[in-house]
Scaffold this motif. Structure first.
Motif, PDB file in Angstrom:
ATOM      1  N   ASP A  28       0.814  -1.212   0.000  1.00  0.00           N
ATOM      2  CA  ASP A  28       0.000   0.000   0.000  1.00  0.00           C
ATOM      3  C   ASP A  28       0.847   1.261   0.000  1.00  0.00           C
ATOM      4  O   ASP A  28       0.290   2.353  -0.022  1.00  0.00           O
ATOM      5  CB  ASP A  28      -0.904   0.028   1.248  1.00  0.00           C
ATOM      6  CG  ASP A  28      -1.957  -1.057   1.183  1.00  0.00           C
ATOM      7  OD1 ASP A  28      -2.357  -1.405   0.070  1.00  0.00           O
ATOM      8  OD2 ASP A  28      -2.350  -1.549   2.259  1.00  0.00           O
ATOM      9  N   TRP A  32       1.916   2.403  -7.201  1.00  0.00           N
ATOM     10  CA  TRP A  32       2.721   1.415  -7.894  1.00  0.00           C
ATOM     11  C   TRP A  32       3.505   2.102  -9.002  1.00  0.00           C
ATOM     12  O   TRP A  32       3.078   3.127  -9.553  1.00  0.00           O
ATOM     13  CB  TRP A  32       1.823   0.323  -8.472  1.00  0.00           C
ATOM     14  CG  TRP A  32       1.346  -0.645  -7.409  1.00  0.00           C
ATOM     15  CD1 TRP A  32       1.125  -0.372  -6.119  1.00  0.00           C
ATOM     16  CD2 TRP A  32       1.033  -2.013  -7.610  1.00  0.00           C
ATOM     17  NE1 TRP A  32       0.701  -1.473  -5.448  1.00  0.00           N
ATOM     18  CE2 TRP A  32       0.631  -2.513  -6.341  1.00  0.00           C
ATOM     19  CE3 TRP A  32       1.050  -2.869  -8.708  1.00  0.00           C
ATOM     20  CZ2 TRP A  32       0.237  -3.835  -6.156  1.00  0.00           C
ATOM     21  CZ3 TRP A  32       0.666  -4.186  -8.528  1.00  0.00           C
ATOM     22  CH2 TRP A  32       0.268  -4.666  -7.259  1.00  0.00           C
ATOM     23  N   GLN A  76      -2.503  -5.380  -9.733  1.00  0.00           N
ATOM     24  CA  GLN A  76      -2.871  -4.868  -8.419  1.00  0.00           C
ATOM     25  C   GLN A  76      -4.317  -5.222  -8.143  1.00  0.00           C
ATOM     26  O   GLN A  76      -5.195  -5.057  -8.974  1.00  0.00           O
ATOM     27  CB  GLN A  76      -2.694  -3.347  -8.379  1.00  0.00           C
ATOM     28  CG  GLN A  76      -3.037  -2.728  -7.029  1.00  0.00           C
ATOM     29  CD  GLN A  76      -2.754  -1.227  -7.010  1.00  0.00           C
ATOM     30  OE1 GLN A  76      -2.414  -0.646  -8.036  1.00  0.00           O
ATOM     31  NE2 GLN A  76      -2.894  -0.619  -5.867  1.00  0.00           N
ATOM     32  N   ASP A  78      -7.206  -4.235  -5.635  1.00  0.00           N
ATOM     33  CA  ASP A  78      -7.528  -3.197  -4.659  1.00  0.00           C
ATOM     34  C   ASP A  78      -8.249  -3.751  -3.438  1.00  0.00           C
ATOM     35  O   ASP A  78      -8.134  -3.221  -2.343  1.00  0.00           O
ATOM     36  CB  ASP A  78      -8.400  -2.123  -5.318  1.00  0.00           C
ATOM     37  CG  ASP A  78      -7.612  -1.326  -6.358  1.00  0.00           C
ATOM     38  OD1 ASP A  78      -6.393  -1.162  -6.142  1.00  0.00           O
ATOM     39  OD2 ASP A  78      -8.212  -0.889  -7.354  1.00  0.00           O
ATOM     40  N   SER A  84      -4.431  -2.679  -0.827  1.00  0.00           N
ATOM     41  CA  SER A  84      -4.051  -3.329  -2.083  1.00  0.00           C
ATOM     42  C   SER A  84      -3.357  -4.655  -1.835  1.00  0.00           C
ATOM     43  O   SER A  84      -2.756  -4.880  -0.780  1.00  0.00           O
ATOM     44  CB  SER A  84      -3.125  -2.413  -2.886  1.00  0.00           C
ATOM     45  OG  SER A  84      -3.786  -1.201  -3.221  1.00  0.00           O
ATOM     46  N   ASP A 273      -1.053 -10.758   0.227  1.00  0.00           N
ATOM     47  CA  ASP A 273      -1.124  -9.456   0.907  1.00  0.00           C
ATOM     48  C   ASP A 273      -0.529  -9.569   2.314  1.00  0.00           C
ATOM     49  O   ASP A 273      -0.431 -10.671   2.876  1.00  0.00           O
ATOM     50  CB  ASP A 273      -2.585  -8.994   1.001  1.00  0.00           C
ATOM     51  CG  ASP A 273      -2.704  -7.498   1.315  1.00  0.00           C
ATOM     52  OD1 ASP A 273      -1.647  -6.811   1.307  1.00  0.00           O
ATOM     53  OD2 ASP A 273      -3.829  -7.031   1.547  1.00  0.00           O
TER      54      ASP A 273
END
Length: 847
Positions: A28, A32, A76, A78, A84, A273
């Motif tokens: 996050d 990016w 990515q 979200d 993210s 994540d």
């Protein structure tokens, strides 16, 4: 891009405050960044984005090139577990030997910017710098699969680059047999099977910069889940290198089997994540006296509490009772014990600096000590941490009684050693170490006030010079004595080490004098009796000394074995010399008394007279100090008339002072004996006994005197001795102070003493006395055998009667009058016949 560079810069100094975590593990941080994938060198087109500090193998939109790769999609997501997330997908399988969709921490070779030439940064194992020891990798994932259920990969490696290559020679060929992991063509980093070394290769040869693989994590999963699921995998540390701290870390997530291209298939998606490192702060194992507490849980990685209480009230804490091992590879365990609460705290500090405390409650221990001690009816004052006590008296079966602090919980027993005169009382109690008390039964002896000199050359020369009593007691065996030296200390600034007892010294006095000698070896178990000295290893003691007319002189040579204190084969001598305060000679010339010169004045002042003090060669002594011999030379010699004299070794004195003033004039004949010879000065006559003529002793003048020989002197200079320089002083020990002629002996004396049947010099004659006294530096006459002994000897020097005053007749003298034979005559002088008489100690001539 600037933010990405800032992140990497901060990463380089991470770990200075708390443990290091992975950068941007939640994906996050910031936006990016654009990424250029590797497409077989044909394109530099920016085709997608990557999270800062991480790189996706092929970003969304990448196309196949030459049919060599599957289409791998990274993007990515979200709606991650938190914010993210990253998702990689394998699609459109074409041909064989395909790379899976993966992403990695760091910049891998195959996604580095390519401008037609190789621009590589270390490949997939480049990673980031790292400085701590993590225990596990934690992350959240979702996984889906549409076709064959091929496993996904999770990989992490810890290594350093400071160790030289050991077993993989430079230029070793890279072959299938020595490569554990190799699937991508033209990759720069290979992991070789041999010794778990990571080796950098150029082409197909190993180069000279391998590093140690410290820990690795290689896990695979075939699980599928639509919900975010937490996963934790532990690092496996290499036993060979686990003590080293890693410098680098690399993390790889792959949708398919990262090292097996034949298992790459389309239709697999892997979302990741919240990636982070875990540092264990719990204990892996805990035992108390070899047993694990029932309330201890070893694997509590999910337990977030920072305090754990453990009940061990049925046990007692001792220094070595706890054995604990931390689960964390970089964790530390620190043990502290509170003697007031009886709680031992094990503080576990993890690699990230977080702490977990294990509080172990022990039972209230016993002390294992005595509360009172009574010996022969007298209470001994017990002192904390003191276990050696000396009492005066004899031991009997009922001598010792005691009470323990722990009452009935403790056991105590006494054992008496008659040879050593020591009673030991051993106290044992639950939860306490054993304590042993020692009681020495000393004897009542004669106390000799003494000056002690304690020195040791390896330790520092002269260490102390106290004045204290040394006791001599009657020994257990006939014709023996015991020496008792109490409160012995090596340094004036330190407390006493204890007491020295030397038993069974042979004692056979002759005419009030006895030579003392005793040697003890380690077999005799000689020790200094006391808390301070009990630990000293003393394998040998030699005692030499003399006890004469109430004066004690002793030398103790004690060997101190210091090999157990880190000095291999180190045996330090401790030299103890004991002198009477009235001693005339003090020998400190041994190297063990180095640096005594600085205390010469103190040493001299501790004696009653003015003894000769011998010091080692090279000592720095104030030139004003008298009677101090450095090596073989003294700056000055001072003789005090009336003080005893005696020296053990020769030396040279640059100057002489003698406080005796000789009477002057030809009518005064005086005697002397001196420890040095000299040339007789003008105006002075010095004569030695040469013959006996009836009732007269004939003395012959000499021009040179000899040390330690008796003489008569007539002089016009009462202080002629003080003019002498560079005199050669001779030892008096064992010296012959006698000149004998025709059965008559002229004897010198350096000590004040009483004599019997001797002739003392008075008023020109040697007069006989049944008893009398002689002063130091004077002489007297004795007649040997059965030879007829007159009441007095006249004195002739060169045949002339001397020392008779031509006194005027005193017609009214009423004092006692004696003739020369010592017989009292009646009447007064005016009625006596002509002759020489003794009146009031003076010679008077009646004409």
């Amino acid at each position: 891009m600037k933010k990405q560079l800032l992140t990497l810069a901060l990463l380089a100094v991470a770990g200075t405050a708390g443990a290091q975590q992975l950068p941007n593990g939640s994906f996050d941080e910031g936006k990016w960044v654009e990424c250029v994938p590797f497409t077989n060198g044909a394109s530099s087109k920016k085709v997608g984005k990557c999270p800062p500090s991480w790189t996706i193998a092929h970003v969304a939109g990448a196309t196949d090139v030459g049919g060599l790769y599957s289409k791998v999609v990274g993007q990515q997501v979200d709606a991650g577990n938190t914010g993210s997330a990253v998702k990689v997908t394998n699609t459109n399988i074409i041909g064989s030997n395909y790379a899976p969709g993966y992403f990695t921490l760091g910049t891998p070779w195959n996604t580095a910017l390519n401008t037609g030439k190789s621009n590589k940064d270390g490949g997939s194992f480049g990673g980031i710098k790292f400085t701590y020891k993590p225990d596990a990798l934690e992350f959240y994932y979702k996984r889906s699969i549409k076709k064959t259920n091929i496993r996904s990969s999770v990989l992490a490696y810890l290594w350093n680059g400071t160790v030289k290559q050991n077993n993989v020679p430079v230029n070793t060929p890279v072959t299938a047999s020595n490569i554990v992991k190799y699937d991508m063509p033209n990759r720069d980093i290979f992991i070789l099977r041999k010794d778990d070394l990571i080796a950098t290769c150029e082409g197909d040869k190993v180069t000279d910069n391998p590093t140690h693989l410290i820990a690795s994590l290689e896990e695979y999963t075939t699980e599928t889940t639509d919900a975010w699921t937490k996963k934790t995998y532990e690092f496996k540390y290499n036993d060979t290198y686990k003590a080293e701290t890693p410098e680098f870390i690399n993390v790889i997530f792959a949708a398919s089997d990262y090292f097996n291209s034949s298992n790459v298939t389309g239709g697999i998606s892997l979302s990741i994540d919240d990636v982070k490192l875990i540092y264990y702060k719990h204990l892996k194992s805990l035992t108390i006296d070899g047993t694990t507490p029932s309330t201890f849980v070893g694997d509590d990685t999910q337990n977030n509490t920072n305090e754990v209480n453990i009940d061990a009230s049925d046990k007692y804490y001792t220094e070595d009772c706890i054995s604990a091992k931390a689960a964390g590879a970089g964790a530390m365990v620190n043990e502290t014990y509170n003697s007031s609460t009886h709680v031992c705290t094990l503080k576990v500090t993890a690699g990230d600096g977080k702490v977990k405390n294990y509080n172990i409650q022990f039972g209230v221990p016993c002390t294992g000590k005595l509360s009172s001690l009574t010996v022969n009816g007298t209470a001994v004052e017990l002192v904390a941490n003191k276990y050696y006590y000396v009492v005066t008296g004899d031991h009997t079966a009922s001598s010792v009684s005691y009470v323990t602090e722990d009452g009935d919980k403790a056991t105590a027993a006494e054992l008496y050693d008659a040879d050593k005169h020591i009673s030991t009382i051993k106290v044992s109690a639950p939860g306490a170490k054993d304590h042993i008390y020692y009681v020495k039964f000393a004897k009542t002896g004669d106390k000799y006030m003494s000056n002690l000199f304690i020195g040791s050359s390896p330790i520092g020369g002269l260490l102390a010079h106290p004045q204290q009593n040394v006791e001599i007691a009657k020994g257990d065996a006939a014709n023996t004595i015991d020496l008792q030296l109490r409160n012995f200390k090596l340094s004036a600034d330190d407390g006493p080490l204890g007491d020295i007892f030397v038993y069974g010294i042979p004692y056979n006095p002759v005419n009030g004098s006895a030579t003392l000698h005793k040697e003890l070896t380690k077999d005799d178990n000689f020790r200094i009796f006391g808390d301070g000295g009990s630990a000293l290893v003393l394998p040998n003691l030699v005692l030499d000394g003399d006890l004469t007319n109430g004066k004690l002189s002793v030398e103790l040579t004690i060997t101190w074995d210091m090999t157990g204190e880190g000095d291999e084969n180190a045996y330090a001598p401790i030299l103890v010399k004991v002198y009477s305060p009235s001693a005339t000679s003090v020998d400190l010339s041994d190297a063990n008394f180095a640096n005594a010169g600085a205390k010469a004045s103190e040493i001299l002042s501790s004696f009653e007279g003015s003894p000769i003090v011998y010091l080692p060669e090279g000592e720095d002594v104030d030139a004003k100090e008298k009677n101090v011999v450095v090596g073989i030379t003294a700056s000055s010699l001072s003789l005090a008339d009336g003080n005893d004299w005696g020296v053990t070794k020769d030396f040279t004195a640059a100057a002489v002072s003698y406080d005796r003033v000789f009477k002057t004039g030809t009518d005064y004949v005086q005697s002397f004996v001196l420890p040095f010879g000299f040339t007789v000065p003008t105006g002075t006559t010095v004569a030695e006994l040469s013959s006996v003529n009836g009732d007269n002793l004939v003395f012959k003048p000499v021009t040179e005197t000899v040390a330690n020989k008796p003489y008569l002197v007539v002089t016009n200079d009462g202080e002629f001795i003080n003019n002498l320089t560079n005199v050669q002083v001779k030892a008096t020990t064992g010296a012959d102070l006698t000149t004998t002629v025709d059965g008559v002996s002229h004897i010198g004396s350096y000590t004040a003493q009483n004599v019997t049947d001797a002739y003392g010099y008075a008023n020109g004659k040697f007069v006989k006395a049944n008893t009398g006294s002689v002063k130091p530096f004077r002489t007297y006459i004795k007649v040997a055998g059965t030879q007829a002994a007159p009441m007095a000897f006249g004195v002739n020097i060169e045949g002339t009667v001397t020392g008779i005053n031509n006194a005027t007749t005193a017609a009214t003298a009423k004092e006692a009058i004696y003739n020369l034979q010592g017989v009292r005559v009646s009447g007064d002088l005016k009625h006596l016949t002509k002759g020489v008489y003794i009146v009031n100690g003076q010679k008077v001539v009646v004409k």
